[in-house]
Design a protein around this motif. Structure first.
Motif, mmCIF file in Angstrom:
data_model
loop_
_atom_site.group_PDB
_atom_site.id
_atom_site.type_symbol
_atom_site.label_atom_id
_atom_site.label_comp_id
_atom_site.label_asym_id
_atom_site.label_seq_id
_atom_site.Cartn_x
_atom_site.Cartn_y
_atom_site.Cartn_z
ATOM 1 N N ALA A 193 6.814 3.646 -2.749
ATOM 2 C CA ALA A 193 7.537 3.451 -4.004
ATOM 3 C C ALA A 193 9.047 3.401 -3.802
ATOM 4 C CB ALA A 193 7.171 4.548 -4.995
ATOM 5 N N LYS A 194 9.563 4.193 -2.895
ATOM 6 C CA LYS A 194 11.006 4.222 -2.630
ATOM 7 C C LYS A 194 11.526 2.838 -2.245
ATOM 8 C CE LYS A 194 14.431 6.485 0.369
ATOM 9 N NZ LYS A 194 15.357 5.392 0.216
ATOM 10 N N HIS A 195 10.721 2.069 -1.528
ATOM 11 C CA HIS A 195 11.146 0.726 -1.129
ATOM 12 C C HIS A 195 11.274 -0.195 -2.341
ATOM 13 C CE1 HIS A 195 9.343 1.690 3.045
ATOM 14 N NE2 HIS A 195 10.593 2.115 2.955
ATOM 15 N N VAL A 196 10.369 -0.070 -3.302
ATOM 16 C CA VAL A 196 10.482 -0.861 -4.534
ATOM 17 C C VAL A 196 11.774 -0.470 -5.247
ATOM 18 C CG1 VAL A 196 9.449 -1.342 -6.788
ATOM 19 C CG2 VAL A 196 7.987 -1.168 -4.765
ATOM 20 N N GLY A 256 11.364 -9.099 -5.848
ATOM 21 C CA GLY A 256 10.105 -8.379 -5.877
ATOM 22 C C GLY A 256 9.809 -7.767 -4.529
ATOM 23 N N ALA A 257 8.638 -7.136 -4.453
ATOM 24 C CA ALA A 257 8.191 -6.513 -3.214
ATOM 25 C C ALA A 257 6.691 -6.745 -3.077
ATOM 26 C CB ALA A 257 8.501 -5.022 -3.229
ATOM 27 N N TYR A 258 6.204 -6.751 -1.846
ATOM 28 C CA TYR A 258 4.770 -6.907 -1.604
ATOM 29 C C TYR A 258 4.306 -5.840 -0.629
ATOM 30 C CZ TYR A 258 5.429 -9.105 2.998
ATOM 31 O OH TYR A 258 5.740 -9.360 4.304
ATOM 32 N N SER A 259 3.004 -5.583 -0.624
ATOM 33 C CA SER A 259 2.457 -4.472 0.142
ATOM 34 C C SER A 259 2.124 -4.814 1.590
ATOM 35 C CB SER A 259 1.218 -3.912 -0.555
ATOM 36 O OG SER A 259 0.226 -4.898 -0.707
ATOM 37 N N TYR A 260 2.014 -6.083 1.941
ATOM 38 C CA TYR A 260 1.766 -6.597 3.292
ATOM 39 C C TYR A 260 0.397 -6.232 3.851
ATOM 40 C CZ TYR A 260 2.184 -7.712 8.231
ATOM 41 O OH TYR A 260 1.952 -8.212 9.479
ATOM 42 N N GLY A 294 -5.149 2.009 1.684
ATOM 43 C CA GLY A 294 -4.825 3.339 2.152
ATOM 44 C C GLY A 294 -3.957 3.415 3.391
ATOM 45 N N PHE A 295 -3.631 2.278 4.001
ATOM 46 C CA PHE A 295 -2.785 2.275 5.204
ATOM 47 C C PHE A 295 -1.400 2.827 4.858
ATOM 48 C CE2 PHE A 295 -1.567 -0.712 9.009
ATOM 49 C CZ PHE A 295 -0.956 0.336 9.652
ATOM 50 N N THR A 296 -0.860 2.407 3.720
ATOM 51 C CA THR A 296 0.425 2.896 3.217
ATOM 52 C C THR A 296 0.265 3.162 1.727
ATOM 53 O OG1 THR A 296 1.280 0.721 2.572
ATOM 54 C CG2 THR A 296 1.678 1.407 4.867
ATOM 55 N N GLN A 297 1.242 3.809 1.120
ATOM 56 C CA GLN A 297 1.192 4.024 -0.332
ATOM 57 C C GLN A 297 1.093 2.685 -1.051
ATOM 58 O OE1 GLN A 297 4.778 5.440 -2.203
ATOM 59 N NE2 GLN A 297 3.699 6.130 -4.012
ATOM 60 N N ALA A 298 1.861 1.698 -0.606
ATOM 61 C CA ALA A 298 1.879 0.395 -1.277
ATOM 62 C C ALA A 298 0.598 -0.405 -1.051
ATOM 63 C CB ALA A 298 3.094 -0.416 -0.833
ATOM 64 N N SER A 299 -0.191 -0.048 -0.058
ATOM 65 C CA SER A 299 -1.460 -0.756 0.159
ATOM 66 C C SER A 299 -2.641 0.007 -0.439
ATOM 67 C CB SER A 299 -1.695 -1.020 1.646
ATOM 68 O OG SER A 299 -1.986 0.176 2.346
ATOM 69 N N THR A 300 -2.353 0.997 -1.255
ATOM 70 C CA THR A 300 -3.387 1.809 -1.886
ATOM 71 C C THR A 300 -3.560 1.366 -3.341
ATOM 72 O OG1 THR A 300 -2.791 3.644 -0.443
ATOM 73 C CG2 THR A 300 -4.068 4.181 -2.428
ATOM 74 N N PRO A 301 -4.713 0.785 -3.678
ATOM 75 C CA PRO A 301 -4.893 0.236 -5.023
ATOM 76 C C PRO A 301 -4.579 1.200 -6.163
ATOM 77 C CG PRO A 301 -6.640 -0.551 -3.608
ATOM 78 C CD PRO A 301 -5.870 0.481 -2.811
ATOM 79 N N SER A 302 -4.827 2.479 -5.992
ATOM 80 C CA SER A 302 -4.527 3.417 -7.080
ATOM 81 C C SER A 302 -3.022 3.558 -7.323
ATOM 82 C CB SER A 302 -5.139 4.797 -6.783
ATOM 83 O OG SER A 302 -4.598 5.344 -5.589
ATOM 84 N N SER A 303 -2.204 3.074 -6.401
ATOM 85 C CA SER A 303 -0.738 3.099 -6.566
ATOM 86 C C SER A 303 -0.191 1.830 -7.213
ATOM 87 C CB SER A 303 -0.052 3.264 -5.199
ATOM 88 O OG SER A 303 -0.408 4.471 -4.604
ATOM 89 N N TRP A 304 -0.998 0.784 -7.279
ATOM 90 C CA TRP A 304 -0.486 -0.526 -7.664
ATOM 91 C C TRP A 304 0.060 -0.585 -9.089
ATOM 92 C CZ3 TRP A 304 -4.765 -4.019 -5.098
ATOM 93 C CH2 TRP A 304 -4.606 -3.961 -3.707
ATOM 94 N N LYS A 305 -0.620 0.013 -10.058
ATOM 95 C CA LYS A 305 -0.108 -0.020 -11.442
ATOM 96 C C LYS A 305 1.289 0.587 -11.514
ATOM 97 C CE LYS A 305 -4.382 -0.121 -14.070
ATOM 98 N NZ LYS A 305 -5.234 0.523 -15.046
#
Length: 101
Positions: A11-14, A26-30, A35-46
């Protein structure tokens, strides 16, 4: 002009990169491994979509049919994800759409 998308692992990167002084649109999760990173975790996406939107930008979650980067990261076997006959891909798409991205 160009439309610039930054890599976000958390989230800090966003917060740091999207809009304002960061200058990215914008930003993307790559990573396609949930679960690899916070940004690649679907529960974090919203939440990441909301953070980027509040700054006038986008968050783009990675949707992948599976994930295996062992050829470039031989130490990363824990983050490999099988295709599960398409089920992994379907779940990724569903989560991305439900996030509002």
């Amino acid at each position: 002009g160009a439309f610039l998308i930054a890599l976000a692992l958390e989230a800090k990167h966003v917060d740091d990169y999207v809009g304002g002084a960061g200058g990215f649109d914008g930003a993307y999760s790559y990573f396609g491994a949930t679960g690899f990173t916070q940004a690649s975790t679907p529960s974090s996406w919203k939440g990441l979509v909301a953070r980027a939107s509040a700054k006038g930008g986008l968050f783009v979650p990675c949707v992948a049919p599976g994930y295996d980067d062992l050829r470039v990261r031989p130490w990363n076997g824990a983050n490999s994800r099988g295709r599960e006959a398409g089920a992994y891909y379907d779940r990724s798409w569903r989560a991305a759409l439900e996030s509002g991205a």
